[in-house]
Design a protein around this motif. Structure first.
Motif, PDB file in Angstrom:
ATOM      1  N   TYR A  20     -34.223 -25.157 -21.802  1.00 22.61           N
ATOM      2  CA  TYR A  20     -35.076 -26.012 -22.626  1.00 22.61           C
ATOM      3  C   TYR A  20     -36.555 -25.643 -22.464  1.00 22.61           C
ATOM      4  O   TYR A  20     -37.317 -25.637 -23.425  1.00 22.61           O
ATOM      5  CB  TYR A  20     -34.857 -27.491 -22.275  1.00 22.61           C
ATOM      6  N   PHE A  21     -36.949 -25.355 -21.238  1.00 24.99           N
ATOM      7  CA  PHE A  21     -38.357 -25.012 -21.015  1.00 24.99           C
ATOM      8  C   PHE A  21     -38.767 -23.788 -21.830  1.00 24.99           C
ATOM      9  O   PHE A  21     -39.867 -23.736 -22.393  1.00 24.99           O
ATOM     10  CB  PHE A  21     -38.628 -24.757 -19.521  1.00 24.99           C
ATOM     11  N   MET A  22     -37.862 -22.815 -21.915  1.00 27.72           N
ATOM     12  CA  MET A  22     -38.182 -21.591 -22.649  1.00 27.72           C
ATOM     13  C   MET A  22     -38.275 -21.813 -24.151  1.00 27.72           C
ATOM     14  O   MET A  22     -38.666 -20.911 -24.896  1.00 27.72           O
ATOM     15  CB  MET A  22     -37.156 -20.501 -22.318  1.00 27.72           C
ATOM     16  N   ALA A  23     -37.912 -22.996 -24.570  1.00 25.83           N
ATOM     17  CA  ALA A  23     -38.043 -23.341 -25.993  1.00 25.83           C
ATOM     18  C   ALA A  23     -39.382 -24.017 -26.291  1.00 25.83           C
ATOM     19  O   ALA A  23     -39.660 -24.355 -27.434  1.00 25.83           O
ATOM     20  CB  ALA A  23     -36.901 -24.265 -26.405  1.00 25.83           C
ATOM     21  N   THR A  24     -40.190 -24.198 -25.292  1.00 25.00           N
ATOM     22  CA  THR A  24     -41.499 -24.825 -25.483  1.00 25.00           C
ATOM     23  C   THR A  24     -42.582 -23.763 -25.629  1.00 25.00           C
ATOM     24  O   THR A  24     -42.348 -22.573 -25.350  1.00 25.00           O
ATOM     25  CB  THR A  24     -41.874 -25.749 -24.300  1.00 25.00           C
ATOM     26  N   GLU A  25     -43.752 -24.192 -26.016  1.00 22.76           N
ATOM     27  CA  GLU A  25     -44.848 -23.224 -26.153  1.00 22.76           C
ATOM     28  C   GLU A  25     -45.385 -22.773 -24.792  1.00 22.76           C
ATOM     29  O   GLU A  25     -46.287 -21.941 -24.722  1.00 22.76           O
ATOM     30  CB  GLU A  25     -45.987 -23.808 -26.993  1.00 22.76           C
ATOM     31  N   TYR A  26     -44.821 -23.329 -23.728  1.00 16.07           N
ATOM     32  CA  TYR A  26     -45.242 -22.932 -22.387  1.00 16.07           C
ATOM     33  C   TYR A  26     -44.316 -21.882 -21.773  1.00 16.07           C
ATOM     34  O   TYR A  26     -44.409 -21.586 -20.588  1.00 16.07           O
ATOM     35  CB  TYR A  26     -45.329 -24.163 -21.468  1.00 16.07           C
ATOM     36  N   LYS A  82     -41.291 -23.358 -31.817  1.00 17.59           N
ATOM     37  CA  LYS A  82     -41.886 -23.128 -33.133  1.00 17.59           C
ATOM     38  C   LYS A  82     -42.478 -24.410 -33.709  1.00 17.59           C
ATOM     39  O   LYS A  82     -43.465 -24.391 -34.417  1.00 17.59           O
ATOM     40  CB  LYS A  82     -40.835 -22.557 -34.081  1.00 17.59           C
ATOM     41  N   GLN A  83     -41.822 -25.499 -33.362  1.00 17.18           N
ATOM     42  CA  GLN A  83     -42.286 -26.774 -33.893  1.00 17.18           C
ATOM     43  C   GLN A  83     -43.717 -27.056 -33.455  1.00 17.18           C
ATOM     44  O   GLN A  83     -44.483 -27.695 -34.157  1.00 17.18           O
ATOM     45  CB  GLN A  83     -41.367 -27.888 -33.389  1.00 17.18           C
ATOM     46  N   GLN A  84     -44.028 -26.586 -32.262  1.00 16.76           N
ATOM     47  CA  GLN A  84     -45.360 -26.852 -31.724  1.00 16.76           C
ATOM     48  C   GLN A  84     -46.382 -25.861 -32.247  1.00 16.76           C
ATOM     49  O   GLN A  84     -47.577 -26.063 -32.088  1.00 16.76           O
ATOM     50  CB  GLN A  84     -45.310 -26.788 -30.192  1.00 16.76           C
ATOM     51  N   ALA A 110     -40.939 -30.016 -11.981  1.00 17.07           N
ATOM     52  CA  ALA A 110     -42.078 -29.487 -12.728  1.00 17.07           C
ATOM     53  C   ALA A 110     -41.679 -29.118 -14.154  1.00 17.07           C
ATOM     54  O   ALA A 110     -42.299 -29.565 -15.123  1.00 17.07           O
ATOM     55  CB  ALA A 110     -42.647 -28.269 -11.997  1.00 17.07           C
ATOM     56  N   ALA A 111     -40.652 -28.310 -14.293  1.00 21.56           N
ATOM     57  CA  ALA A 111     -40.220 -27.870 -15.629  1.00 21.56           C
ATOM     58  C   ALA A 111     -39.670 -29.052 -16.422  1.00 21.56           C
ATOM     59  O   ALA A 111     -39.878 -29.144 -17.641  1.00 21.56           O
ATOM     60  CB  ALA A 111     -39.164 -26.771 -15.502  1.00 21.56           C
ATOM     61  N   GLY A 112     -39.000 -29.958 -15.744  1.00 22.64           N
ATOM     62  CA  GLY A 112     -38.409 -31.105 -16.430  1.00 22.64           C
ATOM     63  C   GLY A 112     -39.454 -31.995 -17.066  1.00 22.64           C
ATOM     64  O   GLY A 112     -39.255 -32.512 -18.168  1.00 22.64           O
ATOM     65  N   ALA A 113     -40.584 -32.153 -16.396  1.00 21.71           N
ATOM     66  CA  ALA A 113     -41.648 -32.990 -16.956  1.00 21.71           C
ATOM     67  C   ALA A 113     -42.165 -32.397 -18.269  1.00 21.71           C
ATOM     68  O   ALA A 113     -42.455 -33.119 -19.224  1.00 21.71           O
ATOM     69  CB  ALA A 113     -42.790 -33.114 -15.949  1.00 21.71           C
ATOM     70  N   VAL A 114     -42.256 -31.082 -18.303  1.00 22.19           N
ATOM     71  CA  VAL A 114     -42.718 -30.402 -19.520  1.00 22.19           C
ATOM     72  C   VAL A 114     -41.668 -30.524 -20.624  1.00 22.19           C
ATOM     73  O   VAL A 114     -41.995 -30.786 -21.785  1.00 22.19           O
ATOM     74  CB  VAL A 114     -43.022 -28.916 -19.219  1.00 22.19           C
ATOM     75  N   VAL A 115     -40.431 -30.341 -20.250  1.00 17.50           N
ATOM     76  CA  VAL A 115     -39.340 -30.407 -21.232  1.00 17.50           C
ATOM     77  C   VAL A 115     -39.263 -31.790 -21.875  1.00 17.50           C
ATOM     78  O   VAL A 115     -39.127 -31.920 -23.102  1.00 17.50           O
ATOM     79  CB  VAL A 115     -38.000 -30.034 -20.565  1.00 17.50           C
TER      80      VAL A 115
END
Lengths: 307, 307
Positions: free
Chosen positions: B261-267, B304-306, B196-201
């Protein structure tokens, strides 16, 4: 030679399959069943009644004492290798045996010679979403193993527990090298072979039974990936009798369920064209424990259905 | 609080990522690098030269003595728990550390206090397809661990080996209950959270860096699945300090790379809205070993990029 004696018609007496991500396309052809039906005894003790009945509202309710993926005992006991269960410490497997995940757990128990009960569940009836089952496995999937005070889920973890307790040599216990080899090829099963073969099985075996057209692109992708995976397996098995070396291990056994179904498809030749893989598979499939578990896994007629 | 100090720009000095099925969308922004560049020493012995250099044609060639996923020793040795490597038995990790799979291996070594060398590889240069590397891992993936006579692949198997040899308490060794709990939650990582998290990453972190548009449907599906998975984790961690119980285990550590990596996303809020998961994650991410490995895992600026 492994014989595929069962036919798709046998499906009618089975519940649905797959409870993991692969399961997005599971089917459910439940037979008429009382929600209070008693559990099935698989490995002896045929007259023993299940203490917990899937789907029964009167079965054991969730409680704080029911720990998930852990033990109810406050003090972990030491490792006690044993081939016998203590009185009153029945081993139970919850789920529908047609699932390759449940079959993995059953095969481990059969290989270990453990007396167990299969507690039948119906996906169609929503047994896996009941509070009782969610207390056993919060992910709402099958199988679940109850072994005395332990309640475990995730089929590979269950198999590992069964072997650690009863047949630790199948995990390469006592040797760093053997244990590492078992782990590597167990992971190869989980991360390489199963995703490839599973995609083919879902589309070729279960999609027709679900009444939907197969996704041929998914089949082709799975077959293509599986061919590459099997090249690696062929090279490995050309120099080693089993995957982890010259000893049967949990890694080999873990491959049985999905390959059982894959060999029922018209793509069985993808395995058969690799002579060492073919010989390894036939040795695996003809083990008494595998034959017994295969009895719970119909769908062998899928290959003919496609022809 | 875990700080995301690195930015996407740091990527330029890293090789590509992902070598498993998740890797269909990996990137490769190789820095100028000599194919004969020496290995990096990560955990001490900075002046030691690698005996085998990735991408170097002069490095050790494939040979019959190079066993895969097994040992070169003819007689398996007994388990010898040790925190020190014997002279000349250097531990090497082959791969690109930005890969969460390589990072999983590195984290295990860091937590075990094992001196190791990271032998750099370039996916862009095809190092993973060289005969040398295919002899180490016939699936052509990273990481590979060389530990004396042992050559292992599959990151979770590598981590298990490192812990079994050096910190077996992280596997729950000595207790059937603890070991089973570790296995259950290790499988939960592999089968539930990581997919699940990998797909988002892949879509949110790497797709933009690959110069392609993200597949928002894949992101949404991954987030939806992750929310359900995290509900289970939240309940578990509300009553247990760690996943396997009240002790840190290999199961917890195995979650670090993809969640980093997931924690670096806007999710990231999907994790942060679960207080016990959030606290568990922060405890994990601030471990000295995790901080060190995070230094090899840029991409922290993706969130931040997002924005």
């Amino acid at each position: 030679m492994y014989a595929y004696a069962v036919t798709p018609r046998a499906l009618t007496k089975y519940e649905s399959i797959y409870s993991t991500p692969l399961s997005r396309t599971f089917f459910d052809r439940s037979s008429p069943r009382s929600p209070n039906s008693s559990s099935s005894s698989i490995n002896g003790n045929s007259n023993r009644q299940a203490g917990c009945k899937a789907g029964s509202k009167s079965s054991s309710s969730p409680s704080a004492s029911r720990c998930v993926g852990y033990c109810r005992a406050s003090t972990p006991s030491s490792v006690r290798p044993s081939r016998e269960q203590a009185p009153g410490m029945a081993v139970k497997v919850y789920g529908w045996a047609v699932s390759p995940y449940v079959s993995r757990a059953l095969l481990a128990l059969e290989e270990a010679g453990v007396d167990y009960e299969l507690v039948p569940m119906s996906r169609g009836a929503g047994d896996h979403r009941t509070p009782d089952h969610l207390a056993r496995n919060p992910f709402g999937q099958v199988p679940v193993l109850e072994d005395g005070d332990l309640t475990l889920f995730e089929s590979r973890a269950i198999a590992r527990h069964v072997f650690r307790k009863h047949r630790s040599e199948l995990l390469g216990s006592g040797s760093l090298e053997r244990a590492a080899a078992v782990d590597v090829w167990q992971e190869a099963e989980a991360q390489q072979l199963h995703p490839a073969a599973g995609a083919v099985v879902v589309e070729c075996v279960f999609a027709p039974l679900l009444g939907r057209a197969r996704d041929q692109a998914a089949v082709d992708a799975g077959v293509e990936k599986l061919r590459k995976v099997l090249e690696v397996y062929e090279a490995r098995l050309a120099t080693h009798r089993y995957l982890a070396g010259d000893f049967l291990s949990a890694a080999d056994l873990s491959h049985f369920p999905i390959l059982h179904y894959f060999m029922a498809t018209e793509y069985a030749g993808v395995v058969e064209e690799h002579p060492h893989v073919k010989a390894w598979w036939e040795g695996l499939a003809t083990r008494p424990a595998a034959r017994k578990v295969a009895g719970f896994m119909p769908l062998g007629g899928a290959k003919k259905q496609q022809e």
